[in-house]
Design a protein around this motif. Structure first.
Motif: not given
Length: 327
Positions: A44-51, A81-85, A87-95, A108-113
């Motif tokens: 799952r990806v949650q994107g967007g900016t204030p404007d 953006v926020r990534i929903g993995l 069984e691993a919950g939400d994590r922040e990802a770099e565009v 790019r997001v940090e993935l669990p092993r």
């Protein structure tokens, strides 16, 4: 002579009955196998900016180092953006890059092993009628699977940002808001498209950016952080060539039909017309819109290129000075 042992048609004159249960079982196994292998790699990806409003969409993990492919309109200009993995919950990802011209973005997001990843396939192997499976998070319902067929190939589609996306796959696999950025998967288990849009009010009309276009864009993001490309000022549609024509002009099985010529653009200045069939660029065979996109790299900006065309049954060449595609 007639063979008395040959199977006879039914009383109604129809073909011999097939084992429908076996066919349905094979279809179900194919869809379930895709769901099991690729489903865990869709996030799952949650994107967007204030404007600038983004959206709740989907993404596909394509590498073990955390690369995630999604839609540009889901990211909507955000740096993070926020990534929903699963069984691993939400994590922040770099565009890492965003390209509205193809409606693709790379994160790019940090993935669990041991996190699941998907493999990008060759979308050029697709044919109309092939089974495809859509995986995403429509309307917030995570890990939803739909199935259908490839309805058409080589479409052009106007994106939400107004850009014309070439070489789009049309499918009747049901897509809804939230599927954007999710995976369109072939029966082989390889991702052949990134779901990008559906047409509101139209049943059975959904679209995905081809995996071959995605491969090109990913390479540009990794190398340059953005996609710099030349542009001829046309809308390109992949079309098949009759075999006798392709043999006569030493081309491939497909070419590009010019569906639109932008006023004042490079193509118009060079005399290209709507309906021209472009089959080579600088003597390199062009078998589709994705080929043309890859050939028009940054090195061709401002340079004259020779295009080989079929126009009303005649073989012609034109020299076009490619412009840089507007950001």
């Amino acid at each position: 002579m007639f063979d008395d042992n040959a199977p006879s048609p039914s009383a109604e004159g129809s073909a011999p009955d097939l084992n429908q249960d076996a066919l349905i079982d094979a279809y179900s196994h194919a869809v379930a196998a895709v769901a099991d292998s690729v489903g865990p790699a869709v996030v799952r990806v949650q994107g967007g900016t204030p404007d600038r409003r983004g959206g709740l969409g989907s993404g596909v993990v394509i590498a073990g180092d955390g690369l995630v492919l999604t839609n540009s309109h889901v990211v909507a200009g955000a740096r993070r953006v926020r990534i929903g993995l699963p069984e691993a919950g939400d994590r922040e990802a770099e565009v890492l890059g965003e390209d509205p011209a193809t409606d693709l973005a790379l994160l790019r997001v940090e993935l669990p092993r041991g996190a699941a990843t998907a493999t990008l396939g060759d979308s050029k192997m697709l044919r109309r009628g092939h089974l495809v499976v859509g995986i995403g998070n429509p309307l917030g319902f995570e890990s939803t699977i739909t199935a259908g067929i490839v309805s058409a190939l080589g479409r052009s589609l106007r994106s939400q940002s107004g850009h014309l996306i070439d070489d789009v796959i049309q499918t009747d696999a049901a897509l809804n808001p939230g599927n954007s950025g999710g995976a369109l998967v072939a029966a082989s288990g390889q991702v052949v498209g990134i779901n990008t849009a559906m047409i509101a009010g139209a049943q059975g009309l959904a679209f995905a950016v081809s995996s071959n276009t995605a491969r090109f864009v990913i390479g540009e993001f990794i190398a340059h952080g953005r996609v710099r490309r030349a542009h001829l000022g046309i809308a390109a549609q992949t079309v098949p060539l009759p075999r006798r024509v392709s043999l006569a002009i030493h081309s491939g099985a497909n070419a590009v039909r010019i569906g639109e010529v932008q006023p004042g653009g490079a193509a118009q200045l060079a005399g290209l017309r709507v309906g021209d069939i472009l089959f080579a660029l600088d003597d390199v065979v062009v078998e589709g819109a994705d080929d043309l996109l890859r050939l028009l790299g940054a090195d061709r900006i401002g340079r004259p290129v020779e295009v080989s065309l079929l126009r009303e049954g005649r073989l012609i060449t034109r020299t076009v000075t490619a412009h840089e595609r507007p950001a």
